[in-house]
Design a protein around this motif. Structure first.
Motif, PDB file in Angstrom:
ATOM      1  N   LEU A  58      -7.570   1.318  11.360  1.00  0.00           N
ATOM      2  CA  LEU A  58      -7.019   0.044  10.898  1.00  0.00           C
ATOM      3  C   LEU A  58      -7.323  -0.170   9.419  1.00  0.00           C
ATOM      4  O   LEU A  58      -6.450  -0.601   8.656  1.00  0.00           O
ATOM      5  CB  LEU A  58      -7.589  -1.109  11.733  1.00  0.00           C
ATOM      6  CG  LEU A  58      -7.098  -2.513  11.383  1.00  0.00           C
ATOM      7  CD1 LEU A  58      -5.582  -2.617  11.565  1.00  0.00           C
ATOM      8  CD2 LEU A  58      -7.803  -3.542  12.236  1.00  0.00           C
ATOM      9  N   GLN A  59      -8.532   0.145   9.006  1.00  0.00           N
ATOM     10  CA  GLN A  59      -8.884   0.006   7.594  1.00  0.00           C
ATOM     11  C   GLN A  59      -8.035   0.934   6.732  1.00  0.00           C
ATOM     12  O   GLN A  59      -7.574   0.539   5.659  1.00  0.00           O
ATOM     13  CB  GLN A  59     -10.374   0.297   7.384  1.00  0.00           C
ATOM     14  CG  GLN A  59     -11.278  -0.795   7.925  1.00  0.00           C
ATOM     15  CD  GLN A  59     -12.752  -0.421   7.833  1.00  0.00           C
ATOM     16  OE1 GLN A  59     -13.111   0.700   7.478  1.00  0.00           O
ATOM     17  NE2 GLN A  59     -13.618  -1.371   8.175  1.00  0.00           N
ATOM     18  N   ALA A  60      -7.828   2.164   7.200  1.00  0.00           N
ATOM     19  CA  ALA A  60      -6.988   3.099   6.449  1.00  0.00           C
ATOM     20  C   ALA A  60      -5.559   2.587   6.372  1.00  0.00           C
ATOM     21  O   ALA A  60      -4.906   2.673   5.321  1.00  0.00           O
ATOM     22  CB  ALA A  60      -7.033   4.483   7.106  1.00  0.00           C
ATOM     23  N   GLU A  61      -5.083   2.029   7.473  1.00  0.00           N
ATOM     24  CA  GLU A  61      -3.718   1.482   7.502  1.00  0.00           C
ATOM     25  C   GLU A  61      -3.606   0.295   6.551  1.00  0.00           C
ATOM     26  O   GLU A  61      -2.620   0.170   5.820  1.00  0.00           O
ATOM     27  CB  GLU A  61      -3.371   1.050   8.932  1.00  0.00           C
ATOM     28  CG  GLU A  61      -1.928   0.707   9.159  1.00  0.00           C
ATOM     29  CD  GLU A  61      -0.996   1.899   9.055  1.00  0.00           C
ATOM     30  OE1 GLU A  61       0.148   1.699   8.614  1.00  0.00           O
ATOM     31  OE2 GLU A  61      -1.407   3.023   9.372  1.00  0.00           O
ATOM     32  N   ARG A  62      -4.610  -0.558   6.543  1.00  0.00           N
ATOM     33  CA  ARG A  62      -4.601  -1.709   5.629  1.00  0.00           C
ATOM     34  C   ARG A  62      -4.623  -1.245   4.175  1.00  0.00           C
ATOM     35  O   ARG A  62      -3.915  -1.787   3.332  1.00  0.00           O
ATOM     36  CB  ARG A  62      -5.801  -2.617   5.900  1.00  0.00           C
ATOM     37  CG  ARG A  62      -5.632  -3.480   7.115  1.00  0.00           C
ATOM     38  CD  ARG A  62      -6.843  -4.367   7.322  1.00  0.00           C
ATOM     39  NE  ARG A  62      -6.669  -5.202   8.507  1.00  0.00           N
ATOM     40  CZ  ARG A  62      -7.653  -5.829   9.097  1.00  0.00           C
ATOM     41  NH1 ARG A  62      -8.886  -5.736   8.633  1.00  0.00           N
ATOM     42  NH2 ARG A  62      -7.424  -6.568  10.163  1.00  0.00           N
TER      43      ARG A  62
ATOM     44  N   ALA B 114      -1.821  -0.512  -0.886  1.00  0.00           N
ATOM     45  CA  ALA B 114      -1.350   0.367  -1.957  1.00  0.00           C
ATOM     46  C   ALA B 114       0.172   0.320  -2.044  1.00  0.00           C
ATOM     47  O   ALA B 114       0.749   0.266  -3.142  1.00  0.00           O
ATOM     48  CB  ALA B 114      -1.832   1.793  -1.718  1.00  0.00           C
ATOM     49  N   GLU B 115       0.823   0.330  -0.893  1.00  0.00           N
ATOM     50  CA  GLU B 115       2.279   0.262  -0.868  1.00  0.00           C
ATOM     51  C   GLU B 115       2.771  -1.072  -1.427  1.00  0.00           C
ATOM     52  O   GLU B 115       3.743  -1.125  -2.183  1.00  0.00           O
ATOM     53  CB  GLU B 115       2.791   0.456   0.556  1.00  0.00           C
ATOM     54  CG  GLU B 115       4.289   0.588   0.661  1.00  0.00           C
ATOM     55  CD  GLU B 115       4.760   0.894   2.073  1.00  0.00           C
ATOM     56  OE1 GLU B 115       5.951   0.696   2.333  1.00  0.00           O
ATOM     57  OE2 GLU B 115       3.943   1.319   2.902  1.00  0.00           O
ATOM     58  N   ILE B 116       2.077  -2.154  -1.079  1.00  0.00           N
ATOM     59  CA  ILE B 116       2.441  -3.479  -1.598  1.00  0.00           C
ATOM     60  C   ILE B 116       2.295  -3.498  -3.117  1.00  0.00           C
ATOM     61  O   ILE B 116       3.171  -4.000  -3.828  1.00  0.00           O
ATOM     62  CB  ILE B 116       1.585  -4.575  -0.931  1.00  0.00           C
ATOM     63  CG1 ILE B 116       2.019  -4.774   0.519  1.00  0.00           C
ATOM     64  CG2 ILE B 116       1.667  -5.884  -1.694  1.00  0.00           C
ATOM     65  CD1 ILE B 116       1.075  -5.638   1.344  1.00  0.00           C
ATOM     66  N   ALA B 117       1.184  -2.940  -3.611  1.00  0.00           N
ATOM     67  CA  ALA B 117       0.972  -2.909  -5.059  1.00  0.00           C
ATOM     68  C   ALA B 117       2.066  -2.090  -5.737  1.00  0.00           C
ATOM     69  O   ALA B 117       2.587  -2.483  -6.793  1.00  0.00           O
ATOM     70  CB  ALA B 117      -0.403  -2.320  -5.366  1.00  0.00           C
ATOM     71  N   GLN B 118       2.452  -0.969  -5.127  1.00  0.00           N
ATOM     72  CA  GLN B 118       3.515  -0.134  -5.690  1.00  0.00           C
ATOM     73  C   GLN B 118       4.841  -0.891  -5.683  1.00  0.00           C
ATOM     74  O   GLN B 118       5.586  -0.858  -6.669  1.00  0.00           O
ATOM     75  CB  GLN B 118       3.639   1.160  -4.890  1.00  0.00           C
ATOM     76  CG  GLN B 118       4.689   2.107  -5.431  1.00  0.00           C
ATOM     77  CD  GLN B 118       4.808   3.363  -4.588  1.00  0.00           C
ATOM     78  OE1 GLN B 118       4.202   3.466  -3.527  1.00  0.00           O
ATOM     79  NE2 GLN B 118       5.587   4.304  -5.076  1.00  0.00           N
ATOM     80  N   LEU B 119       5.126  -1.575  -4.580  1.00  0.00           N
ATOM     81  CA  LEU B 119       6.373  -2.340  -4.506  1.00  0.00           C
ATOM     82  C   LEU B 119       6.390  -3.470  -5.526  1.00  0.00           C
ATOM     83  O   LEU B 119       7.427  -3.734  -6.150  1.00  0.00           O
ATOM     84  CB  LEU B 119       6.572  -2.887  -3.092  1.00  0.00           C
ATOM     85  CG  LEU B 119       6.926  -1.849  -2.027  1.00  0.00           C
ATOM     86  CD1 LEU B 119       6.902  -2.496  -0.647  1.00  0.00           C
ATOM     87  CD2 LEU B 119       8.273  -1.230  -2.303  1.00  0.00           C
ATOM     88  N   LYS B 120       5.246  -4.143  -5.696  1.00  0.00           N
ATOM     89  CA  LYS B 120       5.178  -5.198  -6.707  1.00  0.00           C
ATOM     90  C   LYS B 120       5.451  -4.628  -8.094  1.00  0.00           C
ATOM     91  O   LYS B 120       6.166  -5.235  -8.889  1.00  0.00           O
ATOM     92  CB  LYS B 120       3.810  -5.889  -6.675  1.00  0.00           C
ATOM     93  CG  LYS B 120       3.648  -6.867  -5.557  1.00  0.00           C
ATOM     94  CD  LYS B 120       2.282  -7.545  -5.619  1.00  0.00           C
ATOM     95  CE  LYS B 120       2.124  -8.549  -4.497  1.00  0.00           C
ATOM     96  NZ  LYS B 120       0.804  -9.198  -4.521  1.00  0.00           N
ATOM     97  N   GLY B 121       4.868  -3.470  -8.382  1.00  0.00           N
ATOM     98  CA  GLY B 121       5.108  -2.816  -9.671  1.00  0.00           C
ATOM     99  C   GLY B 121       6.574  -2.469  -9.846  1.00  0.00           C
ATOM    100  O   GLY B 121       7.153  -2.669 -10.936  1.00  0.00           O
TER     101      GLY B 121
END
Length: 148
Positions: free
Chosen positions: A79-83, A88-95
């Motif tokens: 779960l921690q790895a998934e979070r 990271a994906e959210i940060a990439q999408l925001k960028g």
């Protein structure tokens, strides 16, 4: 007091009966002690078997608890790895979104400048055409005055 002749026979019979009763009592006592020893042995065996069952159940419970805790820890790590991956994906999408916004804003500014440039060019062309029209009118008026 003297016992009649039958008294020694009666006494012997009583002694024999007494010995027989004593033998019966001794036999019953031995049977009772044997039964008590057998019951104690059965109780000891039953306690031993129950203790073994309890020990087996306790070991099984500990093993199951350990397995469940290990599974819980593995699930927590997953779960921690998934979070972390999701963050990271959210940060990439925001960028990416921010970069697209900048590109869009730049394109909008370019489009607005192009529109303003076209409007300016059209205004100049209109003005030039209006001047040409005015010049042609004046020429036509001169020509009509000359003819007249």
């Amino acid at each position: 007091m003297q016992l009649p002749d039958s008294a020694p026979d009666a006494l012997s019979e009583m002694r024999a009966a007494n010995l027989h009763l004593q033998a019966t009592i001794d036999g019953l006592r031995q049977a009772l002690e044997s039964a008590a020893a057998a019951a104690d042995l059965q109780i000891t065996r039953a306690r031993s078997e129950e203790a073994a069952r309890i020990a087996d159940l306790t070991a099984t419970i500990h093993q199951m608890r350990d397995e469940m805790e290990a599974q819980q820890q593995a699930n927590d790590r997953a779960l921690q790895a998934e979070r972390a991956g999701a963050q990271a994906e959210i940060a990439q999408l925001k960028g990416s979104i921010d970069a697209l916004r900048l590109t869009l804003d730049g394109e909008r500014a370019s489009a607005e400048q192009a529109r303003l440039d076209q409007e300016s060019d059209h205004a100049l062309e209109r003005q030039a055409l209006q001047q040409q029209i005015q010049a042609l009118r004046e020429r036509m008026e001169e020509m009509t005055r000359e003819k007249a």
